[in-house]
Scaffold this motif. Structure first.
Motif, PDB file in Angstrom:
ATOM      1  N   ASP A 260      34.461  42.948  52.766  1.00 40.32           N
ATOM      2  CA  ASP A 260      34.762  41.815  51.891  1.00 40.32           C
ATOM      3  C   ASP A 260      34.370  40.478  52.516  1.00 40.32           C
ATOM      4  O   ASP A 260      34.994  39.441  52.244  1.00 40.32           O
ATOM      5  N   CYS A 263      29.573  39.365  48.983  1.00 42.94           N
ATOM      6  CA  CYS A 263      29.590  40.229  47.808  1.00 42.94           C
ATOM      7  C   CYS A 263      28.226  40.209  47.133  1.00 42.94           C
ATOM      8  O   CYS A 263      27.354  39.400  47.466  1.00 42.94           O
ATOM      9  N   ARG A 295      41.992  46.205  49.144  1.00 44.14           N
ATOM     10  CA  ARG A 295      42.424  44.901  49.656  1.00 44.14           C
ATOM     11  C   ARG A 295      43.942  44.888  49.832  1.00 44.14           C
ATOM     12  O   ARG A 295      44.642  45.833  49.442  1.00 44.14           O
ATOM     13  N   THR A 300      40.518  47.298  44.547  1.00 44.94           N
ATOM     14  CA  THR A 300      39.462  48.037  45.230  1.00 44.94           C
ATOM     15  C   THR A 300      38.303  47.120  45.581  1.00 44.94           C
ATOM     16  O   THR A 300      37.887  46.284  44.774  1.00 44.94           O
ATOM     17  N   ILE A 301      37.780  47.268  46.794  1.00 46.16           N
ATOM     18  CA  ILE A 301      36.602  46.498  47.209  1.00 46.16           C
ATOM     19  C   ILE A 301      35.373  47.233  46.703  1.00 46.16           C
ATOM     20  O   ILE A 301      34.931  48.230  47.291  1.00 46.16           O
ATOM     21  N   SER A 302      34.818  46.756  45.591  1.00 52.02           N
ATOM     22  CA  SER A 302      33.644  47.395  45.002  1.00 52.02           C
ATOM     23  C   SER A 302      32.341  46.806  45.515  1.00 52.02           C
ATOM     24  O   SER A 302      31.275  47.391  45.330  1.00 52.02           O
TER      25      SER A 302
END
Length: 336
Positions: A260, A263, A295, A300-302
């Motif tokens: 993160d 992006c 996170r 969700t960290i996409s």
């Protein structure tokens, strides 16, 4: 029999002469061509942008092995790997997202930039009477939020060697191969905090293959015919380093998205596919089995950008420099 030997000798001499002429004939020289993009470079170009370009600088990405090129005879002073890896890294950073992911700032030859800016100030002071720097003609330099450090840390020759050959009735052929390996590390450092945000390492093999054929037989009672031909294919070391550097940049971008730090300016599904494919390649598992990290807030960290400010570990791309009219840059470049 003597006539046959003379004809055979003449044929061999003609064959060797024609090969030499083909090598030295100017008509056979090839003009320079543009380098074709590698598969990894195409993947870098196809990456989505970062929403807001990240200012990044590279002071040096050097050969840290200290090794000389391996030879079978006398030791040479040529290095085992290229000494221009910094230029390769800068090009790879520009290729990321088709020049829309990073904003690369010149640092390897910073002295030249500062010297030229000093010339501009001196000329304007001498001919225009300026006692202070005109910010419209010579704005402050852009500074980076991230530094890339690392280098080529390993070159192992003859990691794998082998070959095969056969001969029957004086006629035979053989093949040999050799494999070298180059290893490099790349890390991203926050200028604001000095923290190493992420680090990746890449290893690339360098292959060499030799094919040969020969004939050795009597064509008469005392007449011996011996023929030999071969070709060698060597993967250029510079090309191997280039592909390794491009792979390292791609991995660094994917690792940053996983953490993160930055992006992708695209849809959630496409960004998640890019991240999953990278993790699957890194872990040697199926992309369907990859679970994306979470996170602190449970989301969700996409890898896709969301409405949020840039992480505090990375300085803004503009570096907080004062606003300068767009017309100032051409005036500074021309020295007017």
């Amino acid at each position: 029999m003597a006539r046959f030997s003379s004809l055979a000798l003449a044929s061999i001499v003609a064959l060797l002469a024609s090969g030499g002429c083909a090598t030295n004939n100017p008509a056979s020289w090839q003009p320079p061509t543009m380098a074709k993009p590698s598969p990894v470079q195409n993947r870098l170009l196809a990456l989505p942008n970062s929403g807001k370009r990240i200012a990044i600088a590279v002071y040096g990405f050097t050969d840290q092995t200290g090794q000389f090129k391996p030879t079978d005879g006398v030791q040479t002073l040529s290095r085992a790997v290229t000494q221009g890896a910094t230029s390769i890294l800068v090009k790879a950073l520009q290729d990321a997202g088709n020049r829309q992911f990073f904003q690369v700032i010149e640092r390897e030859r910073l002295d030249n930039v500062l010297r030229e800016r000093a010339v501009i100030r001196e000329m304007r002071a001498s001919y225009l009477g300026e006692k202070q720097v005109n910010p419209q003609a010579l704005p402050p330099l852009l500074f980076a939020g991230l530094l890339l450090e690392g280098g080529i840390i390993g070159f192992d020759s003859n990691v794998k060697t082998g070959g095969a050959g056969a001969r029957f009735l004086g006629i035979g052929g053989s093949s040999q191969y050799r494999e070298d390996t180059v290893t490099l590390y790349l890390r991203a450092v926050s200028v604001k905090t000095g923290e190493v945000l992420t680090s990746v390492n890449v290893r690339k093999s360098i292959a060499s293959v030799a094919l040969g054929a020969n004939a050795f037989r009597y064509v008469g009672f005392k007449d011996l015919l011996e023929l030999e031909a071969g070709v060698t294919f060597n993967e250029p070391d510079q090309l191997a380093v280039q592909q390794a550097v491009e792979k390292a940049v791609y991995a660094l971008i994917a690792e940053g998205a996983l953490q993160d730090l930055w992006c992708f300016g695209t849809t959630d599904d496409y960004a998640a596919t890019l991240v999953r494919d990278y993790v699957a390649e890194r872990e040697s598992i199926k992309a369907a089995d990859v679970k994306l990290p979470m996170r602190a807030d449970g989301s969700t960290i996409s890898g896709a950008c969301r409405p949020m400010t840039r992480p505090t570990a990375i300085a803004p791309a503009t570096g907080g420099r004062p606003a300068v009219p767009p017309t100032a840059m051409p005036r500074a470049a021309s020295g007017s």
